[in-house]
Design a protein around this motif. Structure first.
Motif, mmCIF file in Angstrom:
data_model
loop_
_atom_site.group_PDB
_atom_site.id
_atom_site.type_symbol
_atom_site.label_atom_id
_atom_site.label_comp_id
_atom_site.label_asym_id
_atom_site.label_seq_id
_atom_site.Cartn_x
_atom_site.Cartn_y
_atom_site.Cartn_z
ATOM 1 N N LEU A 133 -6.853 7.842 3.063
ATOM 2 C CA LEU A 133 -7.225 7.019 1.980
ATOM 3 C C LEU A 133 -7.952 5.563 2.228
ATOM 4 O O LEU A 133 -8.992 5.519 1.320
ATOM 5 N N LEU A 134 -7.920 4.859 3.092
ATOM 6 C CA LEU A 134 -8.397 3.756 3.677
ATOM 7 C C LEU A 134 -10.124 4.054 4.059
ATOM 8 O O LEU A 134 -10.838 3.321 3.876
ATOM 9 N N LEU A 144 -6.171 10.788 -3.601
ATOM 10 C CA LEU A 144 -4.773 11.139 -2.989
ATOM 11 C C LEU A 144 -4.556 12.690 -2.654
ATOM 12 O O LEU A 144 -4.136 13.291 -1.609
ATOM 13 N N TRP A 145 -4.926 13.330 -3.794
ATOM 14 C CA TRP A 145 -4.989 14.986 -3.748
ATOM 15 C C TRP A 145 -5.894 15.335 -2.681
ATOM 16 O O TRP A 145 -5.510 16.434 -1.740
ATOM 17 N N LEU A 177 1.935 9.503 -5.232
ATOM 18 C CA LEU A 177 2.452 10.671 -5.297
ATOM 19 C C LEU A 177 3.301 11.361 -6.258
ATOM 20 O O LEU A 177 3.096 12.389 -6.654
ATOM 21 N N ILE A 199 1.190 4.401 -2.705
ATOM 22 C CA ILE A 199 0.742 5.531 -2.370
ATOM 23 C C ILE A 199 1.844 6.541 -3.132
ATOM 24 O O ILE A 199 1.850 7.432 -3.601
ATOM 25 N N LEU A 234 3.049 9.460 5.940
ATOM 26 C CA LEU A 234 2.403 8.315 5.073
ATOM 27 C C LEU A 234 1.337 7.613 5.717
ATOM 28 O O LEU A 234 0.421 7.270 5.190
ATOM 29 N N LEU A 241 0.851 -1.152 -0.085
ATOM 30 C CA LEU A 241 -0.082 -0.104 -0.067
ATOM 31 C C LEU A 241 0.956 1.463 -0.095
ATOM 32 O O LEU A 241 0.646 2.487 -0.801
ATOM 33 N N ASP A 242 1.564 1.225 0.763
ATOM 34 C CA ASP A 242 3.051 2.297 0.954
ATOM 35 C C ASP A 242 3.519 2.590 -0.705
ATOM 36 O O ASP A 242 3.606 3.725 -1.134
ATOM 37 N N VAL A 265 -1.858 9.596 5.493
ATOM 38 C CA VAL A 265 -2.356 9.824 4.122
ATOM 39 C C VAL A 265 -2.977 8.198 4.183
ATOM 40 O O VAL A 265 -4.368 8.180 3.536
ATOM 41 N N ARG A 266 -2.199 7.383 4.392
ATOM 42 C CA ARG A 266 -2.665 6.000 4.457
ATOM 43 C C ARG A 266 -4.218 5.909 4.987
ATOM 44 O O ARG A 266 -5.343 5.336 4.437
ATOM 45 N N THR A 280 0.885 12.199 -9.112
ATOM 46 C CA THR A 280 -0.068 13.483 -8.658
ATOM 47 C C THR A 280 0.892 14.824 -8.653
ATOM 48 O O THR A 280 0.253 15.684 -9.279
ATOM 49 N N TRP A 281 1.862 14.642 -7.984
ATOM 50 C CA TRP A 281 2.615 15.921 -8.161
ATOM 51 C C TRP A 281 3.152 16.290 -9.587
ATOM 52 O O TRP A 281 3.259 17.481 -10.072
ATOM 53 N N ARG A 295 -8.054 7.416 -8.189
ATOM 54 C CA ARG A 295 -7.313 7.262 -7.075
ATOM 55 C C ARG A 295 -6.272 8.263 -6.794
ATOM 56 O O ARG A 295 -5.866 8.875 -5.606
ATOM 57 N N LEU A 310 6.039 14.848 1.443
ATOM 58 C CA LEU A 310 5.301 13.824 0.658
ATOM 59 C C LEU A 310 5.770 14.363 -0.687
ATOM 60 O O LEU A 310 5.837 13.765 -1.723
ATOM 61 N N ARG A 333 8.503 11.024 7.624
ATOM 62 C CA ARG A 333 8.076 10.352 6.715
ATOM 63 C C ARG A 333 6.926 9.400 6.936
ATOM 64 O O ARG A 333 5.934 9.087 6.390
ATOM 65 N N LEU A 362 -4.046 14.890 0.608
ATOM 66 C CA LEU A 362 -2.922 15.826 0.733
ATOM 67 C C LEU A 362 -3.412 17.055 1.249
ATOM 68 O O LEU A 362 -2.582 17.689 1.983
ATOM 69 N N TRP A 378 -10.609 5.387 -3.323
ATOM 70 C CA TRP A 378 -9.405 5.088 -3.363
ATOM 71 C C TRP A 378 -9.542 3.598 -3.526
ATOM 72 O O TRP A 378 -8.787 2.857 -4.140
#
Lengths: 161, 199
Positions: free
Chosen positions: B191-192, B136-137, A19, A15, B184, A11-12, B187-188, A22-23, B132, B151, B180, B140, B197
């Motif tokens: 998202l879950l 994520l956006w 990321l 992500i 993460l 999952l990480d 965010v996880r 997306t960026w 997805r 990130l 980090r 964030l 997502w």
């Protein structure tokens, strides 16, 4: 997760991939950034003193951007360099001042028009008051070089005229 | 490999090997190799500059300045890790220098300063084609500014390169891993809980 740096599971990893995507989509570098850097580094001698761009402002109230003069200042430990950029019918006019004033050799490099073209170097000499001028310069990427202020040539980043 | 691919798509060891080869050629005067290094590393430097809070034009100027300062030091930089660390550090310092100047010249209460410190989130989500990525956006936008910045750069740095990440963010090496991890994890969690997502 016992690894002090944090082991990544699937999952990480998902992500992190998302990321990067997306960026890259939301805030990509300017399309011409690579070309601007490559142009600025296309120098005969790489042992140079970089002058930082300090200020880039539109002056005047011309209705069209083409009528506006732009004043740009560059700065490094050796000197400051101010230029006024004025577009005209027969090309761009660049008026410049060196501070402290000195009669140094100044070059304006402009980028090749086509993929097979050569960069063009325009050369002039500043007067005792540190003033210099270039006229009839084509629109596009350009870079200023000042010789003789110190051991190294002073170079500016590439700017779009 | 395509230099434009940047991070994420090139395996870490492959990228380092490619950069090592290019660096050696560039030190011998090969301008094509120098251009290839620029194309490979520019996305990282761009996001490092933007993550400090610079607007687009000043960020592009900072990236250019970094390369102009770099070429003088080309002879002294021997490894891809040293290359990326040096470039990331210089980009961050140049960005900070510019931000200090902007803040010194601005009304401290003005919105300009606020804006510079916290880059706008008003992005058109339509540029994100994956459902997805839109999830994520949104996630964030819900995390702290510090996490969002970290990130942004994490995604562009090869995973073992915490040294580069520490340089890029101006954070101690030892705090990169835990920070980090926390960001993460946040965010996880978001998202879950987001059906778009997991669907």
């Amino acid at each position: 997760m016992s690894d002090p740096d944090g082991l990544l599971d699937d999952l990480d990893a998902d992500i992190l991939d998302a990321l990067a995507r997306t960026w890259a989509a939301v805030d990509p570098p300017p399309a011409d950034l690579d070309e601007r850097v490559s142009f600025a580094l296309r120098l005969a001698d790489l042992d140079v003193e970089a002058a930082r761009l300090q200020h880039d402002a539109l002056v005047g109230s011309g209705a069209r951007a083409a009528e506006q003069a732009r004043t740009i200042t560059f700065d490094c430990d050796l000197l400051s360099l101010m230029v006024s950029v004025l577009p005209g019918d027969d090309g761009v006019r660049v008026d410049g001042w060196l501070a402290p004033p000195a009669p140094l050799r100044v070059e304006l490099r402009t980028a090749a028009a086509g993929p097979d073209g050569q960069d063009v170097v325009h050369t002039t000499q500043a007067d005792q008051a540190g003033r210099f001028v270039f006229t009839g310069i084509p629109h596009g990427l350009a870079q200023l070089l000042v010789h003789g202020a110190g051991l190294r040539t002073v170079v500016t980043p590439g700017i779009v005229l | 490999m395509t230099a434009a691919a940047g991070a994420g798509t090139v395996p870490a060891e492959g990228r380092a090997a490619v950069l090592a080869g290019l660096l050696e050629k560039a030190r011998e005067g090969d301008r094509g190799a120098l251009d290839a290094i620029v194309r490979e590393v520019n996305p990282l430097l761009w996001h490092v500059a933007r993550a400090q809070g610079l607007d687009a034009e000043p960020a592009a100027d900072v990236v250019q300045t970094t390369w102009l300062v770099f070429v003088r030091h080309l002879d002294t930089i021997r490894t891809p890790q040293a290359l990326l660390g040096w470039l990331a550090t210089t980009t961050r310092r140049e960005a900070w220098r510019l931000l200090r100047q902007e803040r010194a010249g601005a009304d401290p209460d003005s919105e300009v300063v606020e804006h510079a410190l916290s880059p706008a989130a008003d992005v058109d989500e339509q540029v994100l084609t994956h459902e997805r990525d839109r999830a994520l956006w949104r996630a964030l936008q819900a995390v702290s500014d510090r996490c969002r910045r970290l990130l942004r750069v994490v995604a562009l740095v090869d995973r073992p390169d915490y040294d580069v990440l520490a340089e890029a963010m101006g954070m101690p090496r030892g705090s990169i891993g835990p920070t980090r991890g926390r960001c993460l994890a946040k965010v996880r969690e978001l998202l879950l809980a987001d059906p778009t997502w997991s669907r």
